[in-house]
Design a protein around this motif. Sequence first.
Motif, PDB file in Angstrom:
ATOM      1  N   TYR A   1       0.777  -1.285   0.099  1.00  0.00           N
ATOM      2  CA  TYR A   1       0.058  -0.063   0.003  1.00  0.00           C
ATOM      3  C   TYR A   1       1.042   1.324   0.262  1.00  0.00           C
TER       4      TYR A   1
ATOM      5  N   ARG B   1      -3.085   4.809  -8.164  1.00  0.00           N
ATOM      6  CA  ARG B   1      -4.122   5.168  -7.786  1.00  0.00           C
ATOM      7  C   ARG B   1      -5.051   5.645  -9.184  1.00  0.00           C
TER       8      ARG B   1
ATOM      9  N   ARG C   1      -9.100  -0.099  -2.488  1.00  0.00           N
ATOM     10  CA  ARG C   1      -9.226   1.404  -2.609  1.00  0.00           C
ATOM     11  C   ARG C   1      -9.501   1.828  -1.050  1.00  0.00           C
TER      12      ARG C   1
ATOM     13  N   LEU D   1      -6.431   1.955   0.849  1.00  0.00           N
ATOM     14  CA  LEU D   1      -5.583   3.148   0.600  1.00  0.00           C
ATOM     15  C   LEU D   1      -6.035   4.536   0.970  1.00  0.00           C
TER      16      LEU D   1
ATOM     17  N   TYR E   1      -5.148   4.542   4.708  1.00  0.00           N
ATOM     18  CA  TYR E   1      -3.752   4.182   5.036  1.00  0.00           C
ATOM     19  C   TYR E   1      -2.955   5.465   5.644  1.00  0.00           C
TER      20      TYR E   1
END
Length: 282
Positions: free
Chosen positions: A76, A84, A121, A124, A127
């Motif tokens: 990640y 992304r 997603r 992310l 994160y």
Amino acid sequence: MLPSPLLRLIALLLVWFSVSGFSTGARLLAPDADLWTRWEAHDPASQQSLDHSPWQSFLDRYRQDGTGDDAVRVAYDRVDEDGRALLESYLASLSAVSVSTLNRAEQFAYWVNLYNALTVRVVLEAYPVDSIRDIDISPGFFASGPWGAKLIAVEGEELTLNDIEHRILRPIWQDPRVHYVVNCASIGCPDLPEQALSAQNAEAVMQQAARSYINSSRGVRIRGEKVTVSSIYDWFYDDFGVRDRDVFNHLLDFAEPELRKNLEAIGEISGTDYDWSLNDAS
């Protein structure tokens, strides 16, 4: 996907319902396979084939194989702007699909890939986190984690991860191997598949995923005369059969010779566990 801390506490209070290695209390608090009939529509004659190569490209860049019994990880922290953008573009393409016009095989690959890409997603966007359960974006006072949050629109319907797994995949296909190809971004979960699913490879990917998980210590662990299995077999007990022996036989179906021999010698499951730590390569 699974209960809030308060509901988990209630599950502990229901421990007296446990039978063998399984707990009825935990099972009662797991999501049911509750069919959303709106998604039963499909076209058996459809020849349309979806392009999942962007998701494959993402997996090739950021998915990292585990070693031994270790789980597959996702890097990640290395997902840059291009990564992304690739993920967002892929999800946008899936959102634009008229999924009801696909045949069943294409639909299955569609829903599995959508679930896994959405989960990545979600992680992310939050994160760094220690566990996906820490991403408390689901609505409701008792809600926990991201599984109840509306994340994407398909054919004008806002969908959650719970919708995809428990109201579409599980009730429509009624195949316990679904659990081996949807990934909840946790160490205890079956691995994020190496291949993007397609109508052509889904059967082989599910078979291999089931075999890999059951023969890892995250799926089945034997210490002495005790067999501990993943909590998945408790939470979704009914997907694997109607009695403990059905779950046991499912494990035997995919066990390698040594594991099969040990399971048959012991003959019962003693308990369950699960590691909710994030499947983070860093």
